[in-house]
Motif scaffolding. Structure first.
Motif, PDB file in Angstrom:
ATOM      1  N   ALA A 292       1.631  11.146 -12.041  1.00  0.00           N
ATOM      2  CA  ALA A 292       0.302  10.665 -11.654  1.00  0.00           C
ATOM      3  C   ALA A 292       0.144   9.181 -11.992  1.00  0.00           C
ATOM      4  CB  ALA A 292      -0.782  11.485 -12.352  1.00  0.00           C
ATOM      5  N   GLU A 293       0.676   8.776 -13.125  1.00  0.00           N
ATOM      6  CA  GLU A 293       0.626   7.356 -13.506  1.00  0.00           C
ATOM      7  C   GLU A 293       1.463   6.506 -12.559  1.00  0.00           C
ATOM      8  OE1 GLU A 293       0.032   8.299 -18.297  1.00  0.00           O
ATOM      9  OE2 GLU A 293       1.914   7.431 -17.544  1.00  0.00           O
ATOM     10  N   LEU A 294       2.615   7.034 -12.133  1.00  0.00           N
ATOM     11  CA  LEU A 294       3.474   6.303 -11.201  1.00  0.00           C
ATOM     12  C   LEU A 294       2.777   6.103  -9.860  1.00  0.00           C
ATOM     13  CD1 LEU A 294       6.905   8.040 -11.908  1.00  0.00           C
ATOM     14  CD2 LEU A 294       6.110   5.833 -12.768  1.00  0.00           C
ATOM     15  N   VAL A 295       2.129   7.154  -9.384  1.00  0.00           N
ATOM     16  CA  VAL A 295       1.384   7.063  -8.127  1.00  0.00           C
ATOM     17  C   VAL A 295       0.310   5.986  -8.220  1.00  0.00           C
ATOM     18  CG1 VAL A 295      -0.224   8.290  -6.609  1.00  0.00           C
ATOM     19  CG2 VAL A 295       1.854   9.430  -7.410  1.00  0.00           C
ATOM     20  N   GLN A 296      -0.387   5.956  -9.340  1.00  0.00           N
ATOM     21  CA  GLN A 296      -1.455   4.973  -9.522  1.00  0.00           C
ATOM     22  C   GLN A 296      -0.895   3.556  -9.624  1.00  0.00           C
ATOM     23  OE1 GLN A 296      -4.754   5.529  -9.277  1.00  0.00           O
ATOM     24  NE2 GLN A 296      -4.861   3.296  -9.325  1.00  0.00           N
ATOM     25  N   MET A 297       0.266   3.397 -10.276  1.00  0.00           N
ATOM     26  CA  MET A 297       0.878   2.074 -10.395  1.00  0.00           C
ATOM     27  C   MET A 297       1.250   1.517  -9.024  1.00  0.00           C
ATOM     28  SD  MET A 297       3.354   2.640 -13.739  1.00  0.00           S
ATOM     29  CE  MET A 297       4.214   1.072 -13.529  1.00  0.00           C
ATOM     30  N   VAL A 298       1.863   2.349  -8.177  1.00  0.00           N
ATOM     31  CA  VAL A 298       2.243   1.902  -6.838  1.00  0.00           C
ATOM     32  C   VAL A 298       1.000   1.601  -6.010  1.00  0.00           C
ATOM     33  CG1 VAL A 298       3.397   2.556  -4.696  1.00  0.00           C
ATOM     34  CG2 VAL A 298       4.434   3.124  -6.899  1.00  0.00           C
ATOM     35  N   ARG A 299      -0.006   2.447  -6.134  1.00  0.00           N
ATOM     36  CA  ARG A 299      -1.251   2.236  -5.388  1.00  0.00           C
ATOM     37  C   ARG A 299      -1.920   0.932  -5.802  1.00  0.00           C
ATOM     38  NH1 ARG A 299      -4.795   5.815  -2.677  1.00  0.00           N
ATOM     39  NH2 ARG A 299      -6.900   5.005  -2.480  1.00  0.00           N
ATOM     40  N   SER A 300      -1.901   0.636  -7.105  1.00  0.00           N
ATOM     41  CA  SER A 300      -2.559  -0.574  -7.609  1.00  0.00           C
ATOM     42  C   SER A 300      -1.861  -1.842  -7.141  1.00  0.00           C
ATOM     43  CB  SER A 300      -2.604  -0.550  -9.145  1.00  0.00           C
ATOM     44  OG  SER A 300      -3.375   0.537  -9.607  1.00  0.00           O
ATOM     45  N   GLU A 301      -0.498  -1.803  -7.063  1.00  0.00           N
ATOM     46  CA  GLU A 301       0.248  -3.012  -6.729  1.00  0.00           C
ATOM     47  C   GLU A 301       0.516  -3.173  -5.239  1.00  0.00           C
ATOM     48  OE1 GLU A 301       3.372  -4.454  -9.137  1.00  0.00           O
ATOM     49  OE2 GLU A 301       2.859  -3.203 -10.858  1.00  0.00           O
ATOM     50  N   LEU A 302       0.716  -2.050  -4.519  1.00  0.00           N
ATOM     51  CA  LEU A 302       1.018  -2.136  -3.091  1.00  0.00           C
ATOM     52  C   LEU A 302      -0.139  -1.672  -2.212  1.00  0.00           C
ATOM     53  CD1 LEU A 302       4.733  -0.902  -2.808  1.00  0.00           C
ATOM     54  CD2 LEU A 302       3.870  -3.239  -2.866  1.00  0.00           C
ATOM     55  N   GLY A 303      -1.063  -0.909  -2.805  1.00  0.00           N
ATOM     56  CA  GLY A 303      -2.190  -0.416  -2.043  1.00  0.00           C
ATOM     57  C   GLY A 303      -1.975   1.011  -1.558  1.00  0.00           C
ATOM     58  N   ALA A 304      -3.052   1.612  -1.072  1.00  0.00           N
ATOM     59  CA  ALA A 304      -2.995   2.999  -0.600  1.00  0.00           C
ATOM     60  C   ALA A 304      -2.089   3.146   0.612  1.00  0.00           C
ATOM     61  CB  ALA A 304      -4.406   3.480  -0.271  1.00  0.00           C
ATOM     62  N   LEU A 305      -1.858   2.051   1.320  1.00  0.00           N
ATOM     63  CA  LEU A 305      -1.012   2.070   2.509  1.00  0.00           C
ATOM     64  C   LEU A 305       0.405   2.542   2.203  1.00  0.00           C
ATOM     65  CD1 LEU A 305      -1.149   1.233   5.545  1.00  0.00           C
ATOM     66  CD2 LEU A 305      -0.231  -0.981   4.847  1.00  0.00           C
ATOM     67  N   ALA A 306       0.845   2.331   0.962  1.00  0.00           N
ATOM     68  CA  ALA A 306       2.208   2.724   0.587  1.00  0.00           C
ATOM     69  C   ALA A 306       2.409   4.237   0.665  1.00  0.00           C
ATOM     70  CB  ALA A 306       2.525   2.233  -0.827  1.00  0.00           C
ATOM     71  N   CYS A 307       1.335   5.009   0.520  1.00  0.00           N
ATOM     72  CA  CYS A 307       1.400   6.479   0.619  1.00  0.00           C
ATOM     73  C   CYS A 307       2.389   7.087  -0.371  1.00  0.00           C
ATOM     74  CB  CYS A 307       1.763   6.919   2.034  1.00  0.00           C
ATOM     75  SG  CYS A 307       0.464   6.615   3.235  1.00  0.00           S
ATOM     76  N   PHE A 308       2.568   6.450  -1.520  1.00  0.00           N
ATOM     77  CA  PHE A 308       3.448   7.015  -2.544  1.00  0.00           C
ATOM     78  C   PHE A 308       2.627   8.028  -3.342  1.00  0.00           C
ATOM     79  CE2 PHE A 308       5.322   7.117  -6.810  1.00  0.00           C
ATOM     80  CZ  PHE A 308       6.658   7.323  -6.502  1.00  0.00           C
ATOM     81  N   LYS A 309       2.880   9.321  -3.079  1.00  0.00           N
ATOM     82  CA  LYS A 309       2.060  10.355  -3.686  1.00  0.00           C
ATOM     83  C   LYS A 309       2.863  11.433  -4.397  1.00  0.00           C
ATOM     84  CE  LYS A 309      -1.631   9.851  -0.244  1.00  0.00           C
ATOM     85  NZ  LYS A 309      -2.420  10.535   0.820  1.00  0.00           N
ATOM     86  N   GLN A 310       4.196  11.430  -4.226  1.00  0.00           N
ATOM     87  CA  GLN A 310       4.994  12.519  -4.776  1.00  0.00           C
ATOM     88  C   GLN A 310       6.231  11.987  -5.477  1.00  0.00           C
ATOM     89  OE1 GLN A 310       5.324  14.581  -1.000  1.00  0.00           O
ATOM     90  NE2 GLN A 310       4.156  16.299  -1.827  1.00  0.00           N
ATOM     91  N   ALA A 311       6.502  12.545  -6.642  1.00  0.00           N
ATOM     92  CA  ALA A 311       7.702  12.191  -7.404  1.00  0.00           C
ATOM     93  C   ALA A 311       8.125  13.385  -8.242  1.00  0.00           C
ATOM     94  CB  ALA A 311       7.437  10.982  -8.300  1.00  0.00           C
ATOM     95  N   ALA A 312       9.399  13.488  -8.479  1.00  0.00           N
ATOM     96  CA  ALA A 312       9.949  14.571  -9.291  1.00  0.00           C
ATOM     97  C   ALA A 312      10.747  13.978 -10.438  1.00  0.00           C
ATOM     98  CB  ALA A 312      10.840  15.484  -8.451  1.00  0.00           C
ATOM     99  N   VAL A 313      10.651  14.601 -11.589  1.00  0.00           N
ATOM    100  CA  VAL A 313      11.438  14.204 -12.752  1.00  0.00           C
ATOM    101  C   VAL A 313      12.757  14.968 -12.720  1.00  0.00           C
ATOM    102  CG1 VAL A 313      11.563  14.212 -15.267  1.00  0.00           C
ATOM    103  CG2 VAL A 313       9.402  13.669 -14.136  1.00  0.00           C
ATOM    104  N   VAL A 314      13.860  14.247 -12.821  1.00  0.00           N
ATOM    105  CA  VAL A 314      15.189  14.863 -12.767  1.00  0.00           C
ATOM    106  C   VAL A 314      16.011  14.418 -13.967  1.00  0.00           C
ATOM    107  CG1 VAL A 314      15.200  15.054 -10.255  1.00  0.00           C
ATOM    108  CG2 VAL A 314      16.070  12.976 -11.327  1.00  0.00           C
ATOM    109  N   ARG A 315      17.065  15.173 -14.267  1.00  0.00           N
ATOM    110  CA  ARG A 315      17.923  14.829 -15.394  1.00  0.00           C
ATOM    111  C   ARG A 315      18.761  13.589 -15.104  1.00  0.00           C
ATOM    112  NH1 ARG A 315      19.002  20.546 -15.225  1.00  0.00           N
ATOM    113  NH2 ARG A 315      17.922  21.645 -16.908  1.00  0.00           N
ATOM    114  N   ALA A 316      19.218  13.459 -13.854  1.00  0.00           N
ATOM    115  CA  ALA A 316      20.084  12.341 -13.485  1.00  0.00           C
ATOM    116  C   ALA A 316      19.995  12.115 -11.989  1.00  0.00           C
ATOM    117  CB  ALA A 316      21.537  12.620 -13.894  1.00  0.00           C
ATOM    118  N   LEU A 317      20.369  10.916 -11.558  1.00  0.00           N
ATOM    119  CA  LEU A 317      20.455  10.598 -10.141  1.00  0.00           C
ATOM    120  C   LEU A 317      21.919  10.674  -9.700  1.00  0.00           C
ATOM    121  CD1 LEU A 317      18.098   7.483 -10.002  1.00  0.00           C
ATOM    122  CD2 LEU A 317      17.534   9.831  -9.349  1.00  0.00           C
TER     123      LEU A 317
END
Length: 389
Positions: A292-317
């Motif tokens: 939720a904090e990540l979504v808000q950070m992207v929204r604050s810096e890029l705006g709602a247009l970025a549509c960044f609303k979903q993220a998953a926490v994983v052990r590794a990439l």
């Protein structure tokens, strides 16, 4: 060796890379030895062999003057040793420079080795075909002030241009396609320009330019910023957005050790950004709070247009042995497409974990693409915490 890395004959140069990768055999074997340096051949990883202090032990033990490695190595160390406790065990005052390359780097490290030894951290930007950096802070010529996220300026011999999709030059500050004006400098792959132009679908471009495949921009002082591969730009409801810019914001979060943002297919908007993040060791917070904090950070810096609303926490990439994130494979997983496990992957098991994580945010095969992260599985976030890995 002399003009970019400012290393002298008799000093110790360490390229902490995979010897099977071009930077590996070029800068572990040929370049240091031809120039009269001692080279370090290291078998192991930055963490787990045996601990996150492995790199600093080697630097201290062998008197390394210049360390050249991938940002992934530092992220792995940062994840396992966020407070630098293992670093403090070793005297690395011998380390003059820390050079990073191999993937886009959001920020120059302002802590860790730089503060412990007085060494300078610098990015270099280049490709396999060029043989040496396209852009770098040439420490052996004239050192420029370091700016976060920039490899500084084009190396003498490279004429870098930033153009739009129609091949028109863009002003400083605007992001576009990164190209190199021909002729190329010595040491570049002989048919590099002919090869890349033949595979480019942008026929409007000047045939005397080589398309690097990267997106980038210049600032008003001539500093170059590489923002990622051109195919990492996504089209959200008709707006072209850089996933690299989103990764830059996400990586600033205090609990995030590593991240990747991808464009997922969407029936309504064409594509939407989806994030995968790796947390630092010892983080004991609910994943939904962090996302939720990540979504808000992207929204604050890029705006709602970025549509960044979903993220998953994983052990590794999922990454290659040289440290590059397998973004194209991850995109296929997120879109529910079949994929082939790349031969260069470091840990194939990570792909299965990514597929399971994608389901928790409604993507991938059997994903229902609903709402926010973790709503499909109450336990998904808890199971993926780094301290339970």
């Amino acid at each position: 060796m002399e003009y970019i890395y400012d290393v002298k004959p008799g000093q110790v140069f360490w390229a902490a890379s995979d010897v099977g990768w071009v930077v590996g055999h070029s800068y572990i074997v040929y370049a240091p030895l031809l120039f009269g340096c001692t080279t370090v051949l290291y078998e192991g990883k930055p963490v787990g062999t045996p601990d996150p202090g492995a790199f600093w032990r080697v630097v201290s033990q062998h008197g390394v003057s210049v360390l050249f490695t991938a940002p992934t190595a530092l992220r792995a160390i940062k994840k396992e040793d966020p407070n630098g406790e293992y670093l403090k065990k070793y005297n690395i005052a011998c380390l003059k420079y820390l050079f990073l390359a191999g993937e886009r780097l959001d920020l120059i490290p302002t802590s860790g080795p730089a503060t412990c030894s007085g060494s300078l951290s610098s990015i270099t930007g280049w490709q396999t075909e060029t043989g040496w950096p396209i852009a770098a802070n040439c420490m052996g010529l004239e050192q420029f002030p370091i700016r976060a996220g920039s490899p500084t300026k084009p190396v003498p011999g490279y004429n870098v241009q930033i153009q739009d999709l129609d091949g028109k030059p863009l002003p400083d500050g605007e992001e576009g396609a990164s190209l190199i004006q021909l002729p190329l400098p010595p040491a570049a792959c002989p048919h590099f320009g002919r090869m890349t132009n033949a595979t480019s679908n942008t026929s409007q471009r000047d045939p005397a330019t080589t398309l690097t495949g990267d997106g980038g921009r210049f600032d008003t002082d001539g500093y170059l910023y590489i923002m990622g591969r051109i195919d990492d730009v996504i089209n959200v409801a008709g707006h072209r957005l850089s996933t690299g810019a989103m990764e830059e914001i996400v990586s600033k979060h205090r609990d995030v050790a590593d991240c990747a943002v991808l464009g997922a297919a969407d029936q309504l908007k064409g594509q939407v950004p989806v994030g995968f993040v790796v947390l630092k060791a010892g983080v004991d917070r609910e994943p939904e709070e962090i996302t939720a904090e990540l979504v808000q950070m992207v929204r604050s810096e890029l705006g709602a247009l970025a549509c960044f609303k979903q993220a998953a926490v994983v052990r590794a990439l999922p990454k290659t042995r040289s440290g590059k994130i397998l973004r194209s494979t991850m995109r296929r997983i997120v879109d529910g497409q079949d994929y082939v496990v790349p031969s260069a992957i470091d840990d194939p098991a990570v792909l299965s974990a990514i597929a399971e994580s994608a389901k928790t945010i409604g993507y991938g095969k059997d994903g229902n693409r609903q709402g926010n992260a973790y709503q499909n599985s109450e336990s998904a976030g808890r199971d993926l915490r780094p301290d339970t890995a």
